[in-house]
Design a protein around this motif. Sequence first.
Motif, PDB file in Angstrom:
ATOM      1  N   ILE A  63       0.991  -3.391  -7.134  1.00  0.00           N
ATOM      2  CA  ILE A  63       1.217  -4.817  -7.348  1.00  0.00           C
ATOM      3  C   ILE A  63       2.590  -4.988  -7.994  1.00  0.00           C
ATOM      4  O   ILE A  63       2.908  -4.312  -8.977  1.00  0.00           O
ATOM      5  N   TYR A  64       3.391  -5.902  -7.456  1.00  0.00           N
ATOM      6  CA  TYR A  64       4.715  -6.202  -7.991  1.00  0.00           C
ATOM      7  C   TYR A  64       4.750  -7.664  -8.435  1.00  0.00           C
ATOM      8  O   TYR A  64       4.326  -8.541  -7.699  1.00  0.00           O
ATOM      9  N   VAL A  65       5.243  -7.877  -9.657  1.00  0.00           N
ATOM     10  CA  VAL A  65       5.255  -9.218 -10.256  1.00  0.00           C
ATOM     11  C   VAL A  65       6.649  -9.524 -10.785  1.00  0.00           C
ATOM     12  O   VAL A  65       7.260  -8.677 -11.435  1.00  0.00           O
ATOM     13  N   LYS A 112       0.853  -1.185   0.000  1.00  0.00           N
ATOM     14  CA  LYS A 112       0.000   0.000   0.000  1.00  0.00           C
ATOM     15  C   LYS A 112       0.886   1.231   0.000  1.00  0.00           C
ATOM     16  O   LYS A 112       1.771   1.379   0.841  1.00  0.00           O
ATOM     17  N   VAL A 113       0.666   2.112  -0.977  1.00  0.00           N
ATOM     18  CA  VAL A 113       1.405   3.368  -1.096  1.00  0.00           C
ATOM     19  C   VAL A 113       0.377   4.486  -1.097  1.00  0.00           C
ATOM     20  O   VAL A 113      -0.350   4.668  -2.074  1.00  0.00           O
ATOM     21  N   GLY A 114       0.291   5.184   0.012  1.00  0.00           N
ATOM     22  CA  GLY A 114      -0.763   6.190   0.158  1.00  0.00           C
ATOM     23  C   GLY A 114      -2.111   5.483   0.194  1.00  0.00           C
ATOM     24  O   GLY A 114      -2.310   4.554   0.947  1.00  0.00           O
TER      25      GLY A 114
END
Length: 81
Positions: A72-74, A65-67
């Motif tokens: 999502i990182y893949v 969660k950013v702000g």
Amino acid sequence: MTVISEDEYYFTNDSAFNHNQGNFRFLEMMIPLNLGSIGYCKDGNNCRLVTIQNLAFPNGITWKKVGAKKRIYVTLYKSTD
């Protein structure tokens, strides 16, 4: 798969073919066709693809969660550029 909440998660499809279709999976990797994708599920059976099938064997997914947004990182086998 990465879990967002109790009934919400993202998952990767590393190939358009299942493991019983080994010859097609091999061809997909050798050519390469890049037919992997990312899916999203909420409330059990409400699932859909959230990317088009053009990812190079996505395998490994997480989120942060950013702000107010979810990132999502893949991990991909190789760059699709």
